[in-house]
Structure formats: structure tokens, C-alpha cells
Design a protein around this motif. Structure first.
Motif, PDB file in Angstrom:
ATOM      1  N   THR A   4      -1.717   7.633   1.264  1.00 33.88           N
ATOM      2  CA  THR A   4      -3.131   7.371   0.961  1.00 33.88           C
ATOM      3  C   THR A   4      -4.045   8.352   1.692  1.00 33.88           C
ATOM      4  O   THR A   4      -5.027   8.834   1.134  1.00 33.88           O
ATOM      5  CB  THR A   4      -3.496   5.919   1.326  1.00 33.88           C
ATOM      6  OG1 THR A   4      -2.692   5.034   0.546  1.00 33.88           O
ATOM      7  CG2 THR A   4      -4.959   5.612   1.073  1.00 33.88           C
ATOM      8  N   SER A  11      -7.213  18.301  -7.794  1.00 32.53           N
ATOM      9  CA  SER A  11      -6.362  17.481  -8.652  1.00 32.53           C
ATOM     10  C   SER A  11      -4.916  17.909  -8.459  1.00 32.53           C
ATOM     11  O   SER A  11      -4.634  19.058  -8.126  1.00 32.53           O
ATOM     12  CB  SER A  11      -6.762  17.661 -10.111  1.00 32.53           C
ATOM     13  OG  SER A  11      -8.090  17.265 -10.300  1.00 32.53           O
ATOM     14  N   TYR A  26      -3.324   2.971 -10.926  1.00 33.33           N
ATOM     15  CA  TYR A  26      -4.009   4.216 -11.241  1.00 33.33           C
ATOM     16  C   TYR A  26      -4.461   4.204 -12.685  1.00 33.33           C
ATOM     17  O   TYR A  26      -3.645   4.033 -13.595  1.00 33.33           O
ATOM     18  CB  TYR A  26      -3.079   5.408 -10.978  1.00 33.33           C
ATOM     19  CG  TYR A  26      -3.763   6.737 -11.148  1.00 33.33           C
ATOM     20  CD1 TYR A  26      -4.734   7.148 -10.243  1.00 33.33           C
ATOM     21  CD2 TYR A  26      -3.449   7.566 -12.198  1.00 33.33           C
ATOM     22  CE1 TYR A  26      -5.370   8.363 -10.397  1.00 33.33           C
ATOM     23  CE2 TYR A  26      -4.075   8.787 -12.354  1.00 33.33           C
ATOM     24  CZ  TYR A  26      -5.034   9.185 -11.449  1.00 33.33           C
ATOM     25  OH  TYR A  26      -5.666  10.381 -11.598  1.00 33.33           O
ATOM     26  N   GLY A  27      -5.756   4.375 -12.905  1.00 32.74           N
ATOM     27  CA  GLY A  27      -6.317   4.457 -14.255  1.00 32.74           C
ATOM     28  C   GLY A  27      -5.920   3.260 -15.095  1.00 32.74           C
ATOM     29  O   GLY A  27      -5.951   2.127 -14.631  1.00 32.74           O
ATOM     30  N   ASN A  28      -5.519   3.518 -16.320  1.00 35.12           N
ATOM     31  CA  ASN A  28      -5.159   2.431 -17.231  1.00 35.12           C
ATOM     32  C   ASN A  28      -3.650   2.200 -17.298  1.00 35.12           C
ATOM     33  O   ASN A  28      -3.166   1.543 -18.213  1.00 35.12           O
ATOM     34  CB  ASN A  28      -5.712   2.708 -18.633  1.00 35.12           C
ATOM     35  CG  ASN A  28      -5.129   3.971 -19.244  1.00 35.12           C
ATOM     36  OD1 ASN A  28      -4.358   4.680 -18.612  1.00 35.12           O
ATOM     37  ND2 ASN A  28      -5.508   4.259 -20.476  1.00 35.12           N
ATOM     38  N   ALA A  73     -10.026  12.806  -9.150  1.00 34.23           N
ATOM     39  CA  ALA A  73     -11.019  11.958  -8.491  1.00 34.23           C
ATOM     40  C   ALA A  73     -11.805  11.074  -9.461  1.00 34.23           C
ATOM     41  O   ALA A  73     -12.326  10.031  -9.073  1.00 34.23           O
ATOM     42  CB  ALA A  73     -11.982  12.815  -7.674  1.00 34.23           C
ATOM     43  N   ALA A  74     -11.895  11.451 -10.732  1.00 31.60           N
ATOM     44  CA  ALA A  74     -12.672  10.672 -11.701  1.00 31.60           C
ATOM     45  C   ALA A  74     -11.901   9.456 -12.245  1.00 31.60           C
ATOM     46  O   ALA A  74     -12.483   8.621 -12.924  1.00 31.60           O
ATOM     47  CB  ALA A  74     -13.097  11.563 -12.871  1.00 31.60           C
ATOM     48  N   ILE A  75     -10.618   9.374 -11.947  1.00 33.71           N
ATOM     49  CA  ILE A  75      -9.800   8.277 -12.467  1.00 33.71           C
ATOM     50  C   ILE A  75      -9.683   7.209 -11.378  1.00 33.71           C
ATOM     51  O   ILE A  75      -9.325   7.514 -10.242  1.00 33.71           O
ATOM     52  CB  ILE A  75      -8.417   8.788 -12.902  1.00 33.71           C
ATOM     53  CG1 ILE A  75      -8.585   9.864 -13.985  1.00 33.71           C
ATOM     54  CG2 ILE A  75      -7.546   7.647 -13.394  1.00 33.71           C
ATOM     55  CD1 ILE A  75      -7.311  10.571 -14.367  1.00 33.71           C
ATOM     56  N   PRO A  76      -9.994   5.931 -11.704  1.00 36.86           N
ATOM     57  CA  PRO A  76      -9.947   4.879 -10.677  1.00 36.86           C
ATOM     58  C   PRO A  76      -8.545   4.676 -10.111  1.00 36.86           C
ATOM     59  O   PRO A  76      -7.551   4.788 -10.820  1.00 36.86           O
ATOM     60  CB  PRO A  76     -10.408   3.622 -11.409  1.00 36.86           C
ATOM     61  CG  PRO A  76     -10.626   3.989 -12.817  1.00 36.86           C
ATOM     62  CD  PRO A  76     -10.369   5.438 -13.007  1.00 36.86           C
ATOM     63  N   MET A  77      -8.519   4.363  -8.820  1.00 37.24           N
ATOM     64  CA  MET A  77      -7.261   4.190  -8.105  1.00 37.24           C
ATOM     65  C   MET A  77      -7.433   3.056  -7.099  1.00 37.24           C
ATOM     66  O   MET A  77      -8.496   2.899  -6.505  1.00 37.24           O
ATOM     67  CB  MET A  77      -6.937   5.495  -7.374  1.00 37.24           C
ATOM     68  CG  MET A  77      -5.641   5.526  -6.656  1.00 37.24           C
ATOM     69  SD  MET A  77      -5.348   7.111  -5.834  1.00 37.24           S
ATOM     70  CE  MET A  77      -5.944   8.297  -7.015  1.00 37.24           C
ATOM     71  N   ARG A  78      -6.367   2.259  -6.932  1.00 38.92           N
ATOM     72  CA  ARG A  78      -6.407   1.170  -5.950  1.00 38.92           C
ATOM     73  C   ARG A  78      -5.048   1.079  -5.285  1.00 38.92           C
ATOM     74  O   ARG A  78      -4.015   1.136  -5.941  1.00 38.92           O
ATOM     75  CB  ARG A  78      -6.748  -0.149  -6.631  1.00 38.92           C
ATOM     76  CG  ARG A  78      -6.824  -1.324  -5.686  1.00 38.92           C
ATOM     77  CD  ARG A  78      -7.403  -2.568  -6.364  1.00 38.92           C
ATOM     78  NE  ARG A  78      -6.614  -3.024  -7.476  1.00 38.92           N
ATOM     79  CZ  ARG A  78      -5.981  -4.199  -7.506  1.00 38.92           C
ATOM     80  NH1 ARG A  78      -6.060  -5.031  -6.502  1.00 38.92           N
ATOM     81  NH2 ARG A  78      -5.281  -4.533  -8.570  1.00 38.92           N
ATOM     82  N   ARG A 111     -11.024  14.108  -2.116  1.00 42.51           N
ATOM     83  CA  ARG A 111     -12.353  14.339  -1.528  1.00 42.51           C
ATOM     84  C   ARG A 111     -12.731  15.812  -1.656  1.00 42.51           C
ATOM     85  O   ARG A 111     -13.892  16.161  -1.811  1.00 42.51           O
ATOM     86  CB  ARG A 111     -12.353  13.912  -0.059  1.00 42.51           C
ATOM     87  CG  ARG A 111     -13.714  13.944   0.588  1.00 42.51           C
ATOM     88  CD  ARG A 111     -13.730  13.457   2.043  1.00 42.51           C
ATOM     89  NE  ARG A 111     -12.796  12.390   2.325  1.00 42.51           N
ATOM     90  CZ  ARG A 111     -11.720  12.508   3.131  1.00 42.51           C
ATOM     91  NH1 ARG A 111     -11.439  13.649   3.713  1.00 42.51           N
ATOM     92  NH2 ARG A 111     -10.934  11.492   3.346  1.00 42.51           N
TER      93      ARG A 111
END
Length: 113
Positions: free
Chosen positions: A24, A36, A6-8, A58-63, A32
């Protein structure tokens, strides 16, 4: 054991594959809808003792990364229980799946207050 990046945040968040697959679905649904919320978890045995909380947006990258190559079968009842919890003022608590009784890593998600 699956992981979530998640994020950095340098260290991945460790969550059992089946639980992560269900979580998930809930995370994707809430983000969606542009909702938040926080995600809190107890550290696993191989991490320093304690717990952590992150803010999910939603603006923070997640994998999400799963150990198993195949997608586990999802339990609709478990997803519904998690979703109902996610929409409560107390937030979501990752409770055991009644079908398997499985839950190896406790995780809690709270909606923004």
C-alpha cells in the motif's frame, strides 16, 4: 488475509495483511506521483489456478481491507527494497521481509513501459 478492491473488479485481490500494508505504501507513493503501472499476482490456493494483472491508475477507485484491526509495524528496509524494485524496468516483486521472512502470497507490480 487482506484484500484490495480495485475499480469495478468484482472479486477482491487477496494479499497477506503485512505484505499488503507494505505494498500500500508503494502503490500510494507511485499514484501520488501520477505514475500508472500494472499489478500482477499469482492466485491463492482457493482461487482458480493462474495469475492476474490489472492496470493501476490514480483515477480508478481503490480500497484496501485488512483482517487485523491494528496497523502492522512497517519495515523500512522492506519498503526501500520494494520501492527500488518499483522504479526498475523489471517492476516490483513482493519479496520476503528479511525481518520476519514472511510472504504468503506472491505479488508483482511492474511500472508502465
Amino acid at each position: 488475509m487482506g484484500v484490495m478492491f480495485y475499480g469495478n473488479i468484482g472479486e477482491p485481490i487477496k494479499i497477506e495483511d503485512r505484505a499488503l500494508a507494505h505494498l500500500t505504501v508503494i502503490i500510494a507513493t507511485k499514484l501520488r506521483r501520477h505514475e500508472s503501472f500494472t499489478l500482477s499476482w499469482q492466485h491463492t490456493a482457493d482461487d482458480p489456478e493462474g495469475r492476474s494483472t490489472i492496470w493501476l491508475h490514480a483515477a480508478i477507485p481503490m480500497r484496501f481491507v485488512f483482517d487485523a484491526p491494528e496497523t502492522p509495524e512497517l519495515n523500512r528496509e522492506w519498503i526501500e527494497r520494494l520501492a527500488a524494485s518499483a522504479n526498475s524496468s523489471g517492476g516490483i516483486a513482493l519479496v520476503p521481509d528479511h525481518a520476519t521472512g514472511a510472504l504468503t502470497v506472491p505479488v508483482a507490480v511492474s511500472p508502465d513501459a
